[in-house]
Design a protein around this motif. Structure first.
Motif: not given
Length: 213
Positions: A12-23, A167-177
Motif C-alpha cells: 500500500s502506498e503512503a499517503p500522498g501530498p493530496a491527502r496531506s493537503g486535504r487533512r 498551504g501550497r497544496l491547498w486549492p485556490a479560488m476558481s480562475g474562471r473569472y
C-alpha cells in the motif's frame, strides 16, 4: 506442491501530498474558525472584578475583555479575514497571508495573557465611581476568560502554521473569472438577412456590407 515466485507483493502506498493537503486544510479551517470565535466571545466576557470605596461603602466593579484590551478581538477578526484570504491568493501571496494568520494568533495569545493581570481598566472605573482620579480598586480578582481568549489565539496560530507548511497544496479560488492573458475569440458577425430590411439598415449604419460579400 507450492510454487515460490520472486515477484514482490504490491504494498500500500503512503499517503500522498493530496491527502496531506486535504487533512491540513480541514484542520486549518477548523482551528482558524473556532479560534476566532472563541477569542471574540471571550473578549466580551468579564475578565476582572473588584470593589471601590464610595461614600464609605464598597461599590462592586467589573471589567470585560473589551474594557481591558481590544487587541485580542481585533486580531481575531484579522486572523479570520486572513484565513479566508489564503484561498484567494497563490504562491508568495499565500505565504504572506499565512504568516499574517500566524502572527494574528500569536498576538492574540500575548495580549490576552497580558490582560489577565491588568488593573488599569478597574482602576479607571473606580476613579469614575468615586470621583477621585487617584482611586484604585480593592480586592480585585481575575476570571479564566483571558486564558480562554489565549486558547483561541493558540488555535489561530496553529491554523497559520498549517497554512505556512501545507498551504501550497491547498486549492485556490476558481480562475474562471481571472484574466490569464490568452486572447479571447472574436465573435463572427452573421451577414444580414436580405429578407429582413431592418437588419440591412442596421448593417449599413455599422458600415458593413449587408450582402456579406
Amino acid at each position: 506442491m507450492e510454487y515460490v515466485t520472486a515477484v514482490p507483493h504490491p504494498r500500500s502506498e503512503a499517503p500522498g501530498p493530496a491527502r496531506s493537503g486535504r487533512r491540513s486544510l480541514a484542520l486549518a479551517l477548523l482551528f482558524g474558525a473556532l479560534g476566532a470565535v472563541v477569542a471574540l466571545l471571550a473578549s466580551r466576557q468579564g475578565w476582572s472584578e473588584g470593589t471601590a470605596t464610595v461614600a464609605g461603602g464598597d461599590f462592586p466593579l467589573s471589567a470585560k475583555g473589551g474594557d481591558v484590551t481590544g487587541v485580542p478581538a481585533s486580531l481575531a477578526i484579522v486572523g479570520l479575514a486572513a484565513l479566508v484570504a489564503v484561498f484567494a491568493v497563490r504562491r508568495a501571496g499565500r505565504f504572506l497571508v499565512a504568516g499574517l494568520l500566524a502572527l494574528s494568533g500569536a498576538g492574540t495569545v500575548v495580549s490576552a495573557l497580558l490582560g489577565a493581570s491588568d488593573t488599569s481598566a478597574l482602576d479607571e472605573k473606580a476613579a469614575q465611581a468615586s470621583g477621585d482620579s487617584g482611586a484604585t480598586v480593592d480586592a480585585m480578582t481575575h476570571t479564566a476568560w483571558p486564558y480562554v481568549a489565549a486558547a483561541g489565539g493558540l488555535l489561530l496560530l496553529l491554523a497559520g502554521l498549517l497554512a505556512l507548511r501545507y498551504g501550497r497544496l491547498w486549492p485556490a479560488m476558481s480562475g474562471r473569472y481571472e484574466r490569464d492573458g490568452t486572447p479571447r475569440p472574436r465573435k463572427t458577425r452573421v451577414p444580414a438577412d436580405p429578407d429582413r430590411p431592418e437588419e440591412i439598415w442596421k448593417a449599413l449604419d455599422r458600415g458593413e456590407d449587408p450582402t456579406g460579400a
